[in-house]
Design a protein around this motif. Structure first.
Motif, PDB file in Angstrom:
ATOM      1  N   HIS A  28       0.823  -1.220   0.000  1.00 12.76           N
ATOM      2  CA  HIS A  28       0.000   0.000   0.000  1.00 12.76           C
ATOM      3  C   HIS A  28       0.854   1.266   0.000  1.00 12.76           C
ATOM      4  O   HIS A  28       0.311   2.375  -0.002  1.00 12.76           O
ATOM      5  CB  HIS A  28      -0.933   0.002   1.209  1.00 12.76           C
ATOM      6  N   GLY A  29       2.176   1.089   0.025  1.00 10.68           N
ATOM      7  CA  GLY A  29       3.066   2.243   0.016  1.00 10.68           C
ATOM      8  C   GLY A  29       3.283   2.855   1.379  1.00 10.68           C
ATOM      9  O   GLY A  29       3.712   3.998   1.491  1.00 10.68           O
ATOM     10  N   GLU A  30       3.048   2.077   2.429  1.00 11.62           N
ATOM     11  CA  GLU A  30       3.239   2.557   3.796  1.00 11.62           C
ATOM     12  C   GLU A  30       4.474   1.911   4.396  1.00 11.62           C
ATOM     13  O   GLU A  30       4.772   0.746   4.137  1.00 11.62           O
ATOM     14  CB  GLU A  30       2.014   2.197   4.647  1.00 11.62           C
ATOM     15  N   ALA A 103       9.118   7.038   2.712  1.00 10.52           N
ATOM     16  CA  ALA A 103       7.869   6.400   3.126  1.00 10.52           C
ATOM     17  C   ALA A 103       7.574   6.734   4.591  1.00 10.52           C
ATOM     18  O   ALA A 103       8.483   6.950   5.391  1.00 10.52           O
ATOM     19  CB  ALA A 103       7.960   4.891   2.932  1.00 10.52           C
ATOM     20  N   VAL A 107       0.862   6.461   6.438  1.00 12.24           N
ATOM     21  CA  VAL A 107       0.589   7.215   5.212  1.00 12.24           C
ATOM     22  C   VAL A 107       0.781   6.281   4.024  1.00 12.24           C
ATOM     23  O   VAL A 107       1.878   5.772   3.808  1.00 12.24           O
ATOM     24  CB  VAL A 107       1.518   8.438   5.071  1.00 12.24           C
ATOM     25  N   GLU A 108      -0.281   6.046   3.283  1.00 11.27           N
ATOM     26  CA  GLU A 108      -0.213   5.135   2.142  1.00 11.27           C
ATOM     27  C   GLU A 108      -0.007   5.911   0.845  1.00 11.27           C
ATOM     28  O   GLU A 108      -0.691   6.891   0.585  1.00 11.27           O
ATOM     29  CB  GLU A 108      -1.501   4.299   2.052  1.00 11.27           C
ATOM     30  N   ASP A 109       0.960   5.454   0.060  1.00 12.59           N
ATOM     31  CA  ASP A 109       1.220   6.020  -1.260  1.00 12.59           C
ATOM     32  C   ASP A 109       1.718   4.876  -2.131  1.00 12.59           C
ATOM     33  O   ASP A 109       2.914   4.576  -2.155  1.00 12.59           O
ATOM     34  CB  ASP A 109       2.255   7.143  -1.182  1.00 12.59           C
ATOM     35  N   ASP A 110       0.791   4.214  -2.822  1.00  7.95           N
ATOM     36  CA  ASP A 110       1.176   3.010  -3.567  1.00  7.95           C
ATOM     37  C   ASP A 110       2.096   3.307  -4.747  1.00  7.95           C
ATOM     38  O   ASP A 110       2.682   2.393  -5.325  1.00  7.95           O
ATOM     39  CB  ASP A 110      -0.049   2.228  -4.023  1.00  7.95           C
ATOM     40  N   ARG A 111       2.253   4.586  -5.110  1.00  4.82           N
ATOM     41  CA  ARG A 111       3.229   4.927  -6.142  1.00  4.82           C
ATOM     42  C   ARG A 111       4.639   4.525  -5.711  1.00  4.82           C
ATOM     43  O   ARG A 111       5.459   4.098  -6.538  1.00  4.82           O
ATOM     44  CB  ARG A 111       3.196   6.424  -6.435  1.00  4.82           C
ATOM     45  N   CYS A 144       7.128  12.316  -6.644  1.00  4.58           N
ATOM     46  CA  CYS A 144       6.172  11.858  -5.631  1.00  4.58           C
ATOM     47  C   CYS A 144       6.184  12.766  -4.399  1.00  4.58           C
ATOM     48  O   CYS A 144       5.154  12.925  -3.736  1.00  4.58           O
ATOM     49  CB  CYS A 144       6.496  10.423  -5.210  1.00  4.58           C
TER      50      CYS A 144
END
Length: 244
Positions: A28-30, A103, A107-111, A144
């Protein structure tokens, strides 16, 4: 509560009684951190699962919002490491270092996950292009983070035709039409084209960061911007001493 998900190993740190504290970038990018008891003991069955940039299937035990959870299971799915290839190993360490700082917990950033996954696959498929993969990742990480404006238009006058001659934290990319610059200090011809290639090509086809004066200038400029934002990066110091 046990949660199981795909993740990429970032930083393993020795912990008490032969254990490790390992940070992961989840699908999930976390960023999540877990304690692995006994991971460094000779009898440990999963020590190879904690190499930087390894893709794993990991299970965490702990409260949902706990900062530190216990890793109960970790299976290595894919490792980008290539035995005997120093440059690729050093770049993997740099990537793990910067993603570990970018990261955030909660905080989710799937990028971020998609980017690091692509870089890991490229390192494994063609370790000889490791420096190109690193430059590609640095470019997209700055994007990003909201620190890299689009190079299509000048940040001062809005023009899109004149060559780019300067990059500033305040205005972004600036062109020759509105920015008087000493030719000896201006960005080399081809800068806009190199940036276009970084933005449009996939990681596996990313341009050579040393292939032209423009490529070298952009790589140095973006790396410097990233390092100023993230602070001291020991992995980069090692890379520069041994390879760059």
């Amino acid at each position: 509560m046990i949660s199981t998900l795909s993740a990429i190993v970032l930083r393993p740190t020795p912990f008490q009684e032969g254990g490790l504290v390992v940070s992961f970038l989840t699908e999930h990018g976390e960023r999540q951190v877990g304690v692995v008891k006994g991971a460094r003991k000779p009898s440990a069955k999963w020590v190879s699962a904690f190499e930087p940039l390894g893709l794993v299937r990991v299970s965490f035990f702990g409260k949902e919002h706990a900062e530190l959870k216990r890793v109960t299971r970790c299976e290595l799915v894919h490792s980008p490491m290539t035995l005997g290839h120093l440059e690729s190993s050093l770049v993997a360490a740099c990537l793990a270092d910067v993603f570990d700082r970018v990261a955030r917990e909660g905080v989710e950033d799937d990028r971020l996950y998609r980017l690091l996954s692509a870089c890991g696959r490229c390192l494994k498929a063609d370790p000889g292009r490791a420096l190109a993969v690193l430059a590609y990742a640095e470019h997209w990480l700055l994007h990003c983070m909201g620190l890299l404006p689009h190079p299509r238009l000048c940040g001062r006058c809005g023009g899109g035709e004149a060559p780019l001659v300067l990059f500033s934290d305040e205005h972004g990319w600036c062109c020759a039409a509105c920015t008087p610059t000493d030719p000896r200090e201006a960005l080399p011809p081809g800068t806009r084209e190199h940036l276009r290639a970084l933005r449009t090509l996939p990681a596996a086809e990313s341009p050579d960061p040393g292939g032209s004066d423009a490529a070298r200038a952009v790589t140095h400029l973006l790396r410097d911007r990233l390092r100023r934002e993230l602070g001291n990066l020991r992995s980069y110091e090692v890379l520069e001493k041994l390879v760059v």
